[in-house]
Motif scaffolding. Structure first.
Motif, PDB file in Angstrom:
ATOM      1  N   ILE A   1       7.816   6.180   1.055  1.00 60.82           N
ATOM      2  CA  ILE A   1       7.623   4.726   0.985  1.00 60.82           C
ATOM      3  C   ILE A   1       7.426   4.127   2.379  1.00 60.82           C
TER       4      ILE A   1
ATOM      5  N   GLU B   1      -8.628  -0.779  10.170  1.00 60.57           N
ATOM      6  CA  GLU B   1      -7.719  -1.642   9.432  1.00 60.57           C
ATOM      7  C   GLU B   1      -6.881  -2.466  10.422  1.00 60.57           C
TER       8      GLU B   1
ATOM      9  N   CYS C   1      -1.493  -3.815   2.340  1.00 57.65           N
ATOM     10  CA  CYS C   1      -2.693  -2.967   2.280  1.00 57.65           C
ATOM     11  C   CYS C   1      -3.872  -3.721   1.671  1.00 57.65           C
TER      12      CYS C   1
ATOM     13  N   THR D   1      -1.490   9.784   7.994  1.00 54.49           N
ATOM     14  CA  THR D   1      -0.278  10.428   7.458  1.00 54.49           C
ATOM     15  C   THR D   1      -0.570  10.994   6.068  1.00 54.49           C
TER      16      THR D   1
ATOM     17  N   LYS E   1      12.036   9.144  -0.148  1.00 56.92           N
ATOM     18  CA  LYS E   1      12.261   8.912   1.283  1.00 56.92           C
ATOM     19  C   LYS E   1      11.745   7.532   1.670  1.00 56.92           C
TER      20      LYS E   1
ATOM     21  N   LEU F   1      -3.331   4.589   0.328  1.00 57.39           N
ATOM     22  CA  LEU F   1      -3.486   4.476   1.785  1.00 57.39           C
ATOM     23  C   LEU F   1      -3.932   3.066   2.177  1.00 57.39           C
TER      24      LEU F   1
ATOM     25  N   GLU G   1       7.820  15.646   5.643  1.00 53.81           N
ATOM     26  CA  GLU G   1       7.081  16.919   5.575  1.00 53.81           C
ATOM     27  C   GLU G   1       7.822  17.945   4.716  1.00 53.81           C
TER      28      GLU G   1
ATOM     29  N   TRP H   1       7.235   0.574   5.053  1.00 51.85           N
ATOM     30  CA  TRP H   1       8.167  -0.520   5.376  1.00 51.85           C
ATOM     31  C   TRP H   1       7.630  -1.891   4.958  1.00 51.85           C
ATOM     32  N   ASN H   2       6.347  -1.981   4.621  1.00 51.22           N
ATOM     33  CA  ASN H   2       5.767  -3.326   4.474  1.00 51.22           C
ATOM     34  C   ASN H   2       6.182  -4.038   3.192  1.00 51.22           C
TER      35      ASN H   2
ATOM     36  N   GLY I   1       1.158   4.891   2.640  1.00 52.23           N
ATOM     37  CA  GLY I   1       1.249   4.757   4.094  1.00 52.23           C
ATOM     38  C   GLY I   1      -0.126   4.826   4.725  1.00 52.23           C
ATOM     39  N   ALA I   2      -0.133   5.215   5.978  1.00 53.34           N
ATOM     40  CA  ALA I   2      -1.377   5.229   6.750  1.00 53.34           C
ATOM     41  C   ALA I   2      -2.281   6.398   6.328  1.00 53.34           C
TER      42      ALA I   2
ATOM     43  N   GLY J   1       9.720  10.855   9.117  1.00 52.57           N
ATOM     44  CA  GLY J   1       8.589  11.389   8.370  1.00 52.57           C
ATOM     45  C   GLY J   1       8.337  12.845   8.719  1.00 52.57           C
TER      46      GLY J   1
ATOM     47  N   SER K   1      11.785   4.722   7.894  1.00 52.93           N
ATOM     48  CA  SER K   1      12.947   4.724   8.793  1.00 52.93           C
ATOM     49  C   SER K   1      13.230   3.345   9.367  1.00 52.93           C
TER      50      SER K   1
END
Ligand code: NDP
Length: 469
Positions: A137, A373, A272, A220, A163, A239, A201, A139-140, A216-217, A196, A166
């Motif tokens: 997940i 972006e 996003c 990633t 997860k 993404l 991973e 943070w936004n 996420g990005a 992450g 952070s």
């Protein structure tokens, strides 16, 4: 608060982006914690997958109610760790409950199929939960994105290791606490906090995880997909985006301007599917741009817990610096005109990672803010002469998450909704998405869909049974 981990561990500090103060700490989990969580959720799968759907629904409905009752506390925590205005946090927490209730209401509805054949006998298709699923997940919108992952997974009888980001893990931990209090067995969902590189991973690499949903990005997401590939787990990627808004000649310039400002500056531009590029018909551009400037200028920027604040800080200092570099490069290379913003606030008077709402006009199609972006409160506006030109420019990006067209002309709506290359196309609105419809993108915006019954389908597998009596 965090489950599945002992004491004496490395800790991760979570800071308030409005003033740099410490909000809390969480443990820095390891690959070993992931192993343990996968083993526990694997064991729990045996009984949770056999729990009758109405029983599962009861727990989800009850959790949604508890979360509603605790909305203000949860929203305050979300604002403190993420930075967004309290009113946005309140909506996001309410959104979490709404999504949970939606999945509670359709749990068990995807039943499979049945037929009879002279040659093969009874032909049945069972839809079975697939096993332990993982979620990573950002943070936004941590609460909303968590609901999109946990809702369909739990409703379909799967278990989950999750997860959080952070830099904003605390609301996710508090939300899962409500699920436990509503009766969810502890081992059905485990949260493992941590970086992450380590925890993320380890989830992607794990052999016993059957599906992984990542938000996420792009870079990633690609890394996660590469690591996950040898395990052949189902990988859902949500993404980034570079959503275009096309404002046609017949659009109401005032309504469109309000839409542009809320669609761009909501969540400090860190969504996003935020409006990231505006294309407006030259014939109404002056009027439209004037209104956008008025509405953006009226936004109150500040600590999200203060009354009347419309926009909080960028989530971290390093993200704000990266955003400012994109803007500075565009300005230095004379690829846009700055209508407002574009500068950093005076650091002596504010500790937070704030950024002024920024509007750029006459933007060169090759400008960095048009091609990468932009994850912050920066709105680039360009004009167009023809609809074909607007659609071509809207599609000229590697992303394909959302897009919107602002018009009441049915011929234009029909052409644009067909030709815009995006997972979601809005007409006379942008950004809003109810729980019932699929959410996700094409091209580099991702693979797979979340939300709606489509998400539920992704967590079920068909089993064919042929019975010759
Ligand atoms: P990141 O990709 O950096 O982080 C997202 C999550 O992935 C975090 O939990 C992060 O953990 C984790 N992570 C980081 N590195 C790895 C890795 N090597 N392996 C596994 N997991 C990893 O993105 P941001 O947090 O910066 O989020 C912003 C981006 O996400 C934007 O580009 C935005 O467009 C996109 N996004 C897309 C959405 C969509 O639905 N399409 C929705 C929201 C955002 P940690 O925090 O510990 O680093």
């Amino acid at each position: 608060m965090q489950n599945g981990q002992g004491n004496n561990r490395d800790m991760i500090s979570v800071y308030n982006p409005s003033d740099g103060s410490l909000v809390g700490t969480v443990q820095a989990g390891t690959a070993h914690d992931v192993d343990e969580a996968v083993r526990e959720t694997g064991d729990a799968f045996q009984s949770w997958s056999r729990t009758d759907p109405p029983e599962r629904s009861k727990i989800l409905f009850s959790a949604a109610g508890r979360i509603r009752a605790d909305q203000k506390n949860l929203a305050t925590l979300l604002t403190r760790e993420q930075g967004k205005p309290l009113k946005e946090s309140m909506n996001e927490i309410a959104g979490f409950s709404r999504v949970l209730e939606y999945y509670a209401s359709i749990s068990g509805m995807l039943r499979g199929d049945y037929g009879v054949s002279r040659q093969y006998g009874h032909m049945m298709v069972r839809r079975e939960p697939i096993g332990v699923c993982a979620a990573i997940i950002p943070w936004n919108l941590p609460a909303l994105i968590m609901s999109w992952k946990i809702g369909p997974v739990l409703a379909s009888g799967n278990t989950m290791v999750l997860k959080p980001s952070s830099t904003a893990p605390l609301t996710c931990l508090a939300l899962v606490g409500h699920l436990y209090e509503a009766g969810l067995p502890l081992s059905v969902v485990r949260i493992v906090t941590g970086s992450g590189d380590e925890v993320g991973e380890a989830l992607a690499r794990h052999q016993d995880i059957r599906a992984l949903s990542f938000t996420g990005a792009v870079r990633t997401g690609i890394r996660v997909a590469e690591i996950a590939a040898p395990t052949l787990k189902k990988t859902i990627l949500e993404l980034g985006g570079s959503d275009a808004m096309i404002v046609c000649q017949d659009a109401d310039p005032d309504l469109a301007a309000k839409g542009a400002v809320s669609g761009r500056f909501f969540n400090c531009g860190q969504t996003c599917t935020a409006i990231k590029r505006v294309f407006v018909d030259k014939k109404i551009s002056d009027q439209f741009i004037r209104r956008v400037r008025e509405y953006a200028g009226a936004l109150k920027v500040g600590n999200g817990l203060e009354k009347g604040v419309d926009m909080g800080p960028v989530h971290t200092m390093s993200q704000r610096d990266a955003l400012h570099s994109q803007v500075e490069e565009t300005i230095t290379r004379e690829m846009a005109t700055v209508l407002c913003g574009g500068t950093l606030p005076d650091s002596s008077s504010c500790m937070g990672s704030f950024y002024h709402p920024t509007i750029l006009t006459d933007v060169d199609p090759d400008a960095p803010v048009m091609n990468n972006e932009v994850f912050g409160p920066v709105l680039p506006i360009s004009t167009f002469d023809s609809l074909e030109e607007a659609i071509t420019r809207a599609n000229a990006t590697r992303f394909g998450l959302g897009a919107s067209i602002w018009t009441h002309d049915m011929r234009i709506i029909s052409k644009a909704t067909e030709e815009l290359k995006a997972g979601i196309v809005w007409v006379n609105q942008h950004l809003r998405i109810p729980p019932e419809v699929p959410f996700g993108g094409t091209k580099f915006s991702g693979i797979g869909r979340e939300n709606g019954r489509y998400a539920l389908e992704q967590y079920l597998e068909e089993k064919t049974i042929l019975i010759q009596p």
